[in-house]
Design a protein around this motif. Sequence first.
Motif, short mmCIF file in Angstrom:
data_model
loop_
_atom_site.label_atom_id
_atom_site.label_comp_id
_atom_site.label_asym_id
_atom_site.label_seq_id
_atom_site.Cartn_x
_atom_site.Cartn_y
_atom_site.Cartn_z
N SER A 60 0.83 -1.21 0.00
CA SER A 60 0.00 0.00 0.00
C SER A 60 0.86 1.26 0.00
O SER A 60 0.56 2.23 -0.70
CB SER A 60 -0.92 -0.01 1.23
OG SER A 60 -1.83 -1.09 1.18
N LEU A 61 1.94 1.25 0.78
CA LEU A 61 2.87 2.38 0.76
C LEU A 61 3.49 2.57 -0.62
O LEU A 61 3.65 3.70 -1.09
CB LEU A 61 3.98 2.17 1.80
CG LEU A 61 3.70 2.59 3.23
CD1 LEU A 61 4.88 2.22 4.12
CD2 LEU A 61 3.42 4.09 3.34
N ARG A 63 2.16 1.72 -3.53
CA ARG A 63 1.16 2.29 -4.44
C ARG A 63 0.95 3.78 -4.17
O ARG A 63 0.78 4.58 -5.10
CB ARG A 63 -0.16 1.53 -4.31
CG ARG A 63 -0.15 0.16 -4.97
CD ARG A 63 -1.55 -0.40 -5.10
NE ARG A 63 -2.12 -0.70 -3.81
CZ ARG A 63 -1.99 -1.88 -3.19
NH1 ARG A 63 -1.29 -2.85 -3.76
NH2 ARG A 63 -2.56 -2.09 -2.02
N LEU A 64 0.96 4.15 -2.90
CA LEU A 64 0.81 5.57 -2.57
C LEU A 64 1.97 6.38 -3.13
O LEU A 64 1.77 7.45 -3.72
CB LEU A 64 0.74 5.74 -1.05
CG LEU A 64 0.73 7.19 -0.54
CD1 LEU A 64 -0.49 7.95 -1.04
CD2 LEU A 64 0.79 7.22 0.99
N SER A 67 1.62 6.74 -6.88
CA SER A 67 0.54 7.68 -7.22
C SER A 67 0.99 9.12 -7.02
O SER A 67 0.69 10.00 -7.84
CB SER A 67 -0.69 7.40 -6.35
OG SER A 67 -1.21 6.12 -6.62
N LEU A 68 1.71 9.37 -5.94
CA LEU A 68 2.19 10.73 -5.68
C LEU A 68 3.24 11.16 -6.70
O LEU A 68 3.31 12.34 -7.07
CB LEU A 68 2.76 10.81 -4.26
CG LEU A 68 1.73 10.70 -3.13
CD1 LEU A 68 2.42 10.53 -1.78
CD2 LEU A 68 0.80 11.90 -3.11
N THR A 81 -4.48 11.42 -1.87
CA THR A 81 -4.05 10.85 -0.59
C THR A 81 -5.23 10.28 0.17
O THR A 81 -5.18 9.15 0.69
CB THR A 81 -3.37 11.94 0.26
OG1 THR A 81 -2.21 12.41 -0.42
CG2 THR A 81 -2.98 11.40 1.62
N ARG A 84 -6.45 6.98 -1.44
CA ARG A 84 -5.53 5.87 -1.19
C ARG A 84 -5.65 5.34 0.23
O ARG A 84 -5.62 4.13 0.48
CB ARG A 84 -4.09 6.30 -1.46
CG ARG A 84 -3.70 6.31 -2.92
CD ARG A 84 -3.78 4.93 -3.50
NE ARG A 84 -3.37 4.87 -4.89
CZ ARG A 84 -3.63 3.86 -5.69
NH1 ARG A 84 -4.33 2.84 -5.26
NH2 ARG A 84 -3.22 3.87 -6.94
N LEU A 85 -5.78 6.24 1.18
CA LEU A 85 -5.90 5.81 2.58
C LEU A 85 -7.21 5.07 2.81
O LEU A 85 -7.25 4.08 3.54
CB LEU A 85 -5.80 7.02 3.51
CG LEU A 85 -4.43 7.70 3.57
CD1 LEU A 85 -4.47 8.91 4.48
CD2 LEU A 85 -3.36 6.73 4.05
N ASP A 88 -6.69 1.59 0.25
CA ASP A 88 -5.57 0.67 0.45
C ASP A 88 -5.22 0.43 1.91
O ASP A 88 -4.72 -0.64 2.27
CB ASP A 88 -4.32 1.20 -0.27
CG ASP A 88 -4.50 1.24 -1.77
OD1 ASP A 88 -5.39 0.53 -2.28
OD2 ASP A 88 -3.76 1.97 -2.45
N ILE A 189 3.70 7.58 5.74
CA ILE A 189 2.66 8.23 4.93
C ILE A 189 2.82 9.74 4.98
O ILE A 189 2.78 10.42 3.95
CB ILE A 189 1.25 7.82 5.43
CG1 ILE A 189 0.99 6.33 5.10
CG2 ILE A 189 0.17 8.70 4.80
CD1 ILE A 189 -0.27 5.79 5.76
N VAL A 193 3.62 12.16 1.64
CA VAL A 193 2.69 13.21 1.22
C VAL A 193 3.33 14.58 1.39
O VAL A 193 3.18 15.47 0.52
CB VAL A 193 1.37 13.10 2.01
CG1 VAL A 193 0.41 14.22 1.60
CG2 VAL A 193 0.71 11.74 1.77
#
Length: 205
Positions: A60-61, A63-64, A67-68, A81, A84-85, A88, A189, A193
């Motif tokens: 999940s991290l 993918r985040l 995406s960012l 953000t 995703r939270l 995921d 996270i 971000v």
Amino acid sequence: AAPGVLLITETNVPHADKGGAAVSLIERQVQLLRDRNFQSENQLHQLLSVARENDRLGESLHRLALSLLSVDGLQHIPALTRQRLLDDFRVEWVAVRVACQHDLPAQTPEWQSGEALQDLLALVKKRVQMGVELATTHKTALFGDDAGLIQSVALIPLQGERIFGLIALGSQDPERYNPRVGTLILERIGELVSAALETWMRKTP
């Protein structure tokens, strides 16, 4: 017999009931081994469950982060953000707030002036906070009409040289964001971000 060697085949433990058969020590030891084996299997299952959850969080991290990296504008980062939270990381409620320093994006619930966010930013520390007790006004400002449903809150700072925003996570489970729970994933996270926001802030005139 050698000193210190227990002759388990020769010893019986008398049963409390005189009419019943005596329970041999070897049977007791076999039962003890079974119990220990059952405990070991449970511990193994728990370790495997933790390992699978850590793998899921790692993915999940990842993918985040991807995406960012691929986001096409500063204004999209808070919404991306949040989604995703929710998707995921299985978070029930997410609120992202960033102090807007530019004409773009327009002021929205996610993007507000530093003055408008002053009270909320005053709550945020340099590290992730778990089990935060929020006043009703602050909880409503973050979670709107669902504020009354939320029983535990975590606050993630968005920061560079200074704190310029926050991510608030809410749950109906009072133990979800217990202060005893580790914060490493939430720290990561916040770092991801924050870095994305700072990168785009430097690009935005």
